[in-house]
Enzyme design. Structure first.
Site, PDB file in Angstrom:
ATOM      1  N   CYS A  31       3.246   2.776  33.165  1.00  0.00           N
ATOM      2  CA  CYS A  31       3.330   3.033  31.554  1.00  0.00           C
ATOM      3  C   CYS A  31       1.591   3.629  31.472  1.00  0.00           C
ATOM      4  O   CYS A  31       1.625   4.448  30.908  1.00  0.00           O
ATOM      5  CB  CYS A  31       3.265   1.376  30.711  1.00  0.00           C
ATOM      6  SG  CYS A  31       3.407   1.805  29.207  1.00  0.00           S
ATOM      7  N   CYS A  51       4.819   4.582  25.880  1.00  0.00           N
ATOM      8  CA  CYS A  51       4.518   5.904  26.819  1.00  0.00           C
ATOM      9  C   CYS A  51       5.964   6.622  26.407  1.00  0.00           C
ATOM     10  O   CYS A  51       5.903   7.670  27.132  1.00  0.00           O
ATOM     11  CB  CYS A  51       4.465   5.464  28.016  1.00  0.00           C
ATOM     12  SG  CYS A  51       5.762   5.101  29.098  1.00  0.00           S
ATOM     13  N   CYS A  59       7.369  -0.739  28.737  1.00  0.00           N
ATOM     14  CA  CYS A  59       7.526  -0.652  30.572  1.00  0.00           C
ATOM     15  C   CYS A  59       6.945  -2.117  30.968  1.00  0.00           C
ATOM     16  O   CYS A  59       5.949  -2.651  30.389  1.00  0.00           O
ATOM     17  CB  CYS A  59       6.679   0.349  31.007  1.00  0.00           C
ATOM     18  SG  CYS A  59       7.322   1.993  30.749  1.00  0.00           S
ATOM     19  N   GLY A  74      17.643  -8.377  57.083  1.00  0.00           N
ATOM     20  CA  GLY A  74      18.185  -9.536  55.999  1.00  0.00           C
ATOM     21  C   GLY A  74      18.433 -10.575  56.601  1.00  0.00           C
ATOM     22  O   GLY A  74      19.000 -11.439  55.870  1.00  0.00           O
ATOM     23  N   CYS A 124      10.330   3.308  26.036  1.00  0.00           N
ATOM     24  CA  CYS A 124       9.023   2.393  25.821  1.00  0.00           C
ATOM     25  C   CYS A 124       8.395   2.772  24.514  1.00  0.00           C
ATOM     26  O   CYS A 124       7.997   3.923  24.395  1.00  0.00           O
ATOM     27  CB  CYS A 124       8.125   2.843  27.107  1.00  0.00           C
ATOM     28  SG  CYS A 124       6.657   2.058  27.059  1.00  0.00           S
TER      29      CYS A 124
END
Lengths: 372, 315
Positions: free
Chosen positions: B290, B262, B284, B50, B259
């Protein structure tokens, strides 16, 4: 939305070809050569070399041609080329007192050793469009003086120096490593060498506006153009394997020494202080702006209050580079629909909440009214 | 242009043309010395999860802000046997992703893929793939502003001090101010996280939906910010916590819809405007996720079964 961002190979390829086609323009008009750009747009070439921090008039001219005349795009092209070049070391410092002068003026003295030499300048042109140029009028050659320009013309700052009126400029240890901000990231407070390097590469427009702001009271500047000189200088380098100095070429530079009034502080007695600007080629506006900003950035050194943008090191040095700035501003063209969707969801939720609350209040009011 | 002539989002992503490798440049464009310098910065970043490591970011042949940091990191870690996937907004077929993938195909000659599972290096802008990543993979993020404290403190000199002293109070105050004003934390992307209980880090502008995926991820996560000249990292299996308050726990985006292609109800959805009368559908954002679902036989309420798509592309 999908249409705008979906593209792939073919769309990119077609876009590039379209761009190249526009660059060529009407085929009935003769194509520009690199030599024409180098010889006839010399100030554009100089600016691209300065901000691209690479001295090569032919490559700069090529970049200008390839960029369809977009100067910042040309700077970017030159930088992207420069970054691939190996680094052999740093040249020896150039001594501008040894310059083959083409232009040298001082605003602080009426006359001085070596005299005022105007050289080529827009300063005294009347800005009237010259229609003979449009009609392809031939330009006569400039007359040449019988006397050569004296060699080794003293710098104005050195003249002031004799009296101790101007701050001493003590050169860094010449064996010391030269910082290279293209190799390391800047850290703050930045030393003057790093600052000047940053300003030399900085965007002319940005520095011009900042320099201007110091004249209008944003920053405590009282500058005089001590001297502006432009001309040719030899550049020397000491290859490690040889151990002695060799001349590797000649460059044109513009140098500006600003002399600034300074009333003194608890640290320093009253004296004149300096701001310094240096560019490749003939970039006078840039050199002057750079000198103003350099002086403004020295506020900390002189114990001045830092109040104006031009005095603020992080503000100036982080935002001066037009390749960085142009890239980041223009990256907004890239798709952001994932983030935007996140914001849509948030705004819809916030609005739904407010609506629900208003509805609730309305029902409460109605109930109250009914009870009365 | 009438709507029926427009390329439709449910059409299969086009596949890249084979790309010829360029001569005269080192493998993956950067010279070996530069790569070594970047690898050193990456190692430091891995050692201090980080923490933003300054590095000598190079000028790349692509503009700043378009993934120069991610590209330098990718160039430093990629090898000849790697398979590269590049996504932008979760999709492999957005122009910038195509462009960067082509760049590495051209300069490194590496295999490229659109399949998350097949990739060993994934360079991303603004998303983490839906499919969980493995120890065999490296995820490279493109980062515009690496400093999570930038919006509370514009000065780098100050923010570096704040990180050093772990002085993160202002960050919590700013999140609290959002709650006080709006009743919730309104940050929806680039939502700040704390890494390994120490540094507060910008996850790059991924939607907060993706933040939980960073926590204890099996893959190495590398972050490159070219213009700002910073690299940082999250090593595999590291704690990544999205900042929140006990009484205002961190939440992610959700949709009432699924979605349209899908039928997925667990993926990040993009809104696609279908006409100029407010019509819209959701699909998606992760195009590979997807496509894989559709190939497996899932069909959304506006989708067509896989294999029956027709092709179209932008000109």
């Amino acid at each position: 939305m999908y249409v705008a961002v979906k593209g792939g190979d073919k769309a990119i390829e077609n876009s590039l070809r379209y761009l190249a086609d526009i660059r060529r323009g009407d085929r009935r008009v003769p194509e520009l050569s690199i030599a024409q750009i180098r010889e006839q747009l010399p100030l554009a070439v100089d600016r691209v070399m300065t901000e691209g921090s690479l001295h090569d008039p032919d490559l700069a001219a090529l970049a200008i041609k390839q960029a369809n005349g977009d100067i910042q795009e040309a700077v970017f092209l030159l930088r992207a080329y420069r970054t691939t070049l190996p680094r052999f070391g740093a040249s020896l410092p150039i001594d501008t007192a040894k310059m083959q002068i083409r232009r040298r003026i001082s605003a602080t003295y009426k006359d001085l050793p070596g005299g005022q030499i105007l050289g080529p300048s827009f300063d005294y042109t009347h800005r009237l469009l010259d229609f003979t140029l449009a009609a392809n009028g031939e330009t006569r050659e400039a007359p040449k003086s019988d006397e050569p320009v004296p060699e080794g013309m003293p710098r104005v700052a050195d003249i002031l120096d004799h009296e101790g009126l101007i701050e001493l400029e003590i050169p860094d240890d010449e064996d010391g490593a030269v910082p290279d901000l293209t190799r390391e990231s800047m850290s703050f407070p930045a030393d003057r060498a790093t600052r000047l390097q940053n300003l030399a590469r900085g965007d002319e427009g940005f520095l011009l506006a900042l320099g201007y702001s110091t004249q209008r009271g944003f920053g405590n500047a009282h500058p005089f153009a001590g001297e502006i000189r432009m001309g040719e200088l030899a550049v020397s380098f000491v290859p490690e394997e040889l151990g002695f100095e060799i001349e590797i070429g000649e460059i044109t530079v513009t140098e500006c020494q600003m002399v600034n009034q300074f009333k003194g502080s608890s640290k320093v007695p009253p004296q004149f202080t300096r701001g310094y600007g240096l560019t490749f080629g003939h970039c006078e506006r840039k050199a002057m702006s750079m000198a103003l900003v350099d002086r403004a950035l020295r506020a900390r050194e002189f114990g001045e209050e830092i109040e104006a943008p031009a005095q603020d090191e992080e503000f100036v040095l982080y935002h001066s580079d037009n390749v960085e700035a142009s890239g980041f501003v223009q990256h907004l063209k890239l798709p952001h629909y994932v983030d935007f969707q996140g914001e849509l969801v948030t705004v819809r939720e916030l609005r739904a909440e407010i609506e629900a609350r208003e509805k609730d209040n309305q029902t409460d009011d109605d109930e109250l009214a009914a009870a009365e | 242009m009438s709507t029926n002539q427009r390329p439709q989002p449910w059409q299969a992503p086009e596949h890249d043309q084979p790309v010829a490798q360029v001569e005269g440049y080192n493998f993956a464009y950067l010279d070996e010395q530069t790569k070594r310098m970047i690898r050193r910065a990456i190692l430091k970043g891995v050692a201090i999860p980080g923490y933003q490591v300054p590095f000598g970011s190079r000028e790349m042949p692509l503009p700043y802000g378009w993934g120069t940091g991610g590209m330098q990191v990718t160039a430093a870690v990629i090898g000849r046997d790697d398979t590269l996937k590049v996504i932008d907004q979760g999709a492999d077929d957005t122009t910038n992703a195509v462009n960067i993938r082509r760049f590495f195909a051209k300069t490194a000659g590496v295999a490229t893929t659109e399949k998350t599972a097949e990739a060993t290096v994934i360079q991303t802008r603004h998303r983490i793939p839906e499919k969980p990543l493995t120890e065999e993979q490296i995820l490279v993020y493109q980062v515009p502003i690496p400093e999570p404290l930038r919006w509370v403190e514009p000065r780098e000199t100050e923010t570096r001090k704040m990180h050093a002293l772990e002085e993160y109070g202002v960050m919590h105050v700013s999140l609290y101010e959002s709650i006080a004003r709006f009743g919730r934390i309104t940050t929806s992307y680039n939502y700040p996280v704390q890494v390994n209980g120490r540094y507060i880090m910008a996850p790059s502008p991924i939607p907060k939906f993706d933040n939980p995926k960073m926590h204890q991820m099996a893959a190495l996560q590398l972050f490159g910010a070219g213009r700002e000249k910073r690299i940082y990292a999250v090593p595999p299996y590291t704690d990544v916590k999205s900042l929140d308050f006990e009484d205002h726990p961190f939440t992610i985006q959700s949709w009432d819809d699924t979605c349209a292609l899908c039928g997925a109800d667990d993926s990040y959805l993009d809104e696609v405007i279908t006409d100029d009368a407010g019509g819209k559908m959701y699909v998606c954002s992760d195009s590979d996720y997807c496509a894989e679902r559709r190939e497996a036989g899932h069909v959304g309420h506006q989708g067509v079964p896989a294999g029956t798509d027709t092709k179209g592309e932008a000109q």
